[in-house]
Design a protein around this motif. Structure first.
Motif, PDB file in Angstrom:
ATOM      1  N   ASP A  52       8.028  -8.379 -25.452  1.00  0.00           N
ATOM      2  CA  ASP A  52       6.974  -9.233 -24.892  1.00  0.00           C
ATOM      3  C   ASP A  52       6.038  -8.384 -24.033  1.00  0.00           C
ATOM      4  O   ASP A  52       6.312  -7.205 -23.772  1.00  0.00           O
ATOM      5  CB  ASP A  52       7.571 -10.403 -24.108  1.00  0.00           C
ATOM      6  N   PRO A  53       4.913  -8.933 -23.578  1.00  0.00           N
ATOM      7  CA  PRO A  53       3.945  -8.150 -22.795  1.00  0.00           C
ATOM      8  C   PRO A  53       4.537  -7.523 -21.526  1.00  0.00           C
ATOM      9  O   PRO A  53       4.155  -6.424 -21.150  1.00  0.00           O
ATOM     10  CB  PRO A  53       2.859  -9.170 -22.452  1.00  0.00           C
ATOM     11  N   VAL A  54       5.475  -8.196 -20.890  1.00  0.00           N
ATOM     12  CA  VAL A  54       6.102  -7.643 -19.680  1.00  0.00           C
ATOM     13  C   VAL A  54       6.903  -6.391 -20.028  1.00  0.00           C
ATOM     14  O   VAL A  54       6.834  -5.375 -19.330  1.00  0.00           O
ATOM     15  CB  VAL A  54       6.994  -8.709 -18.995  1.00  0.00           C
ATOM     16  N   GLU A  55       7.659  -6.449 -21.114  1.00  0.00           N
ATOM     17  CA  GLU A  55       8.439  -5.295 -21.540  1.00  0.00           C
ATOM     18  C   GLU A  55       7.526  -4.144 -21.960  1.00  0.00           C
ATOM     19  O   GLU A  55       7.792  -2.979 -21.660  1.00  0.00           O
ATOM     20  CB  GLU A  55       9.376  -5.680 -22.693  1.00  0.00           C
ATOM     21  N   ILE A  56       6.438  -4.441 -22.631  1.00  0.00           N
ATOM     22  CA  ILE A  56       5.488  -3.399 -23.025  1.00  0.00           C
ATOM     23  C   ILE A  56       4.901  -2.729 -21.792  1.00  0.00           C
ATOM     24  O   ILE A  56       4.792  -1.498 -21.734  1.00  0.00           O
ATOM     25  CB  ILE A  56       4.394  -3.975 -23.942  1.00  0.00           C
ATOM     26  N   ALA A  57       4.528  -3.500 -20.783  1.00  0.00           N
ATOM     27  CA  ALA A  57       3.983  -2.928 -19.539  1.00  0.00           C
ATOM     28  C   ALA A  57       5.018  -2.036 -18.865  1.00  0.00           C
ATOM     29  O   ALA A  57       4.691  -0.952 -18.374  1.00  0.00           O
ATOM     30  CB  ALA A  57       3.540  -4.045 -18.608  1.00  0.00           C
ATOM     31  N   ARG A  58       6.276  -2.470 -18.849  1.00  0.00           N
ATOM     32  CA  ARG A  58       7.344  -1.670 -18.248  1.00  0.00           C
ATOM     33  C   ARG A  58       7.518  -0.354 -18.998  1.00  0.00           C
ATOM     34  O   ARG A  58       7.642   0.721 -18.385  1.00  0.00           O
ATOM     35  CB  ARG A  58       8.656  -2.452 -18.260  1.00  0.00           C
ATOM     36  N   LEU A  59       7.492  -0.407 -20.315  1.00  0.00           N
ATOM     37  CA  LEU A  59       7.643   0.813 -21.111  1.00  0.00           C
ATOM     38  C   LEU A  59       6.458   1.760 -20.906  1.00  0.00           C
ATOM     39  O   LEU A  59       6.622   2.985 -20.878  1.00  0.00           O
ATOM     40  CB  LEU A  59       7.795   0.455 -22.589  1.00  0.00           C
ATOM     41  N   LYS A  60       5.252   1.203 -20.767  1.00  0.00           N
ATOM     42  CA  LYS A  60       4.074   2.045 -20.511  1.00  0.00           C
ATOM     43  C   LYS A  60       4.196   2.767 -19.185  1.00  0.00           C
ATOM     44  O   LYS A  60       3.766   3.913 -19.046  1.00  0.00           O
ATOM     45  CB  LYS A  60       2.792   1.198 -20.523  1.00  0.00           C
ATOM     46  N   GLU A  61       4.778   2.108 -18.188  1.00  0.00           N
ATOM     47  CA  GLU A  61       4.988   2.759 -16.894  1.00  0.00           C
ATOM     48  C   GLU A  61       6.027   3.870 -17.012  1.00  0.00           C
ATOM     49  O   GLU A  61       5.865   4.949 -16.445  1.00  0.00           O
ATOM     50  CB  GLU A  61       5.465   1.743 -15.853  1.00  0.00           C
ATOM     51  N   LEU A  62       7.083   3.605 -17.766  1.00  0.00           N
ATOM     52  CA  LEU A  62       8.141   4.599 -17.919  1.00  0.00           C
ATOM     53  C   LEU A  62       7.704   5.797 -18.765  1.00  0.00           C
ATOM     54  O   LEU A  62       8.130   6.920 -18.528  1.00  0.00           O
ATOM     55  CB  LEU A  62       9.374   3.960 -18.571  1.00  0.00           C
ATOM     56  N   PHE A  63       6.869   5.536 -19.755  1.00  0.00           N
ATOM     57  CA  PHE A  63       6.470   6.575 -20.706  1.00  0.00           C
ATOM     58  C   PHE A  63       4.957   6.617 -20.863  1.00  0.00           C
ATOM     59  O   PHE A  63       4.411   6.252 -21.904  1.00  0.00           O
ATOM     60  CB  PHE A  63       7.123   6.330 -22.067  1.00  0.00           C
TER      61      PHE A  63
END
Length: 66
Positions: A52-63
């Motif tokens: 979902d968009p929240v998970e995508i945002a989290r992954l963008k922060e991590l990577f």
């Protein structure tokens, strides 16, 4: 499983990955078991829901891209 059984199974799996996914031997040997498993689950209709968009945002922060 002894080494001969492992080798035979790996060769068969590499061949199937080539037929089903168009993978070269190099691609097969570089792939992780998780990557191969994800493709097999997708073909079997058992793929997980996309992030979902929240998970995508989290992954963008991590990577971050750069």
């Amino acid at each position: 499983m002894d080494s001969a059984q492992f080798c035979g199974a790996a060769v068969r799996l590499a061949g199937l990955a080539g037929l089903l996914f168009g993978w070269t031997p190099e691609t097969f040997w570089r792939a992780t078991p998780a990557e191969l498993g994800a493709l097999v689950r997708a073909v079997a209709g058992e793929a997980e829901a996309p992030p979902d968009p929240v998970e995508i945002a989290r992954l963008k922060e991590l990577f971050p891209d750069g």
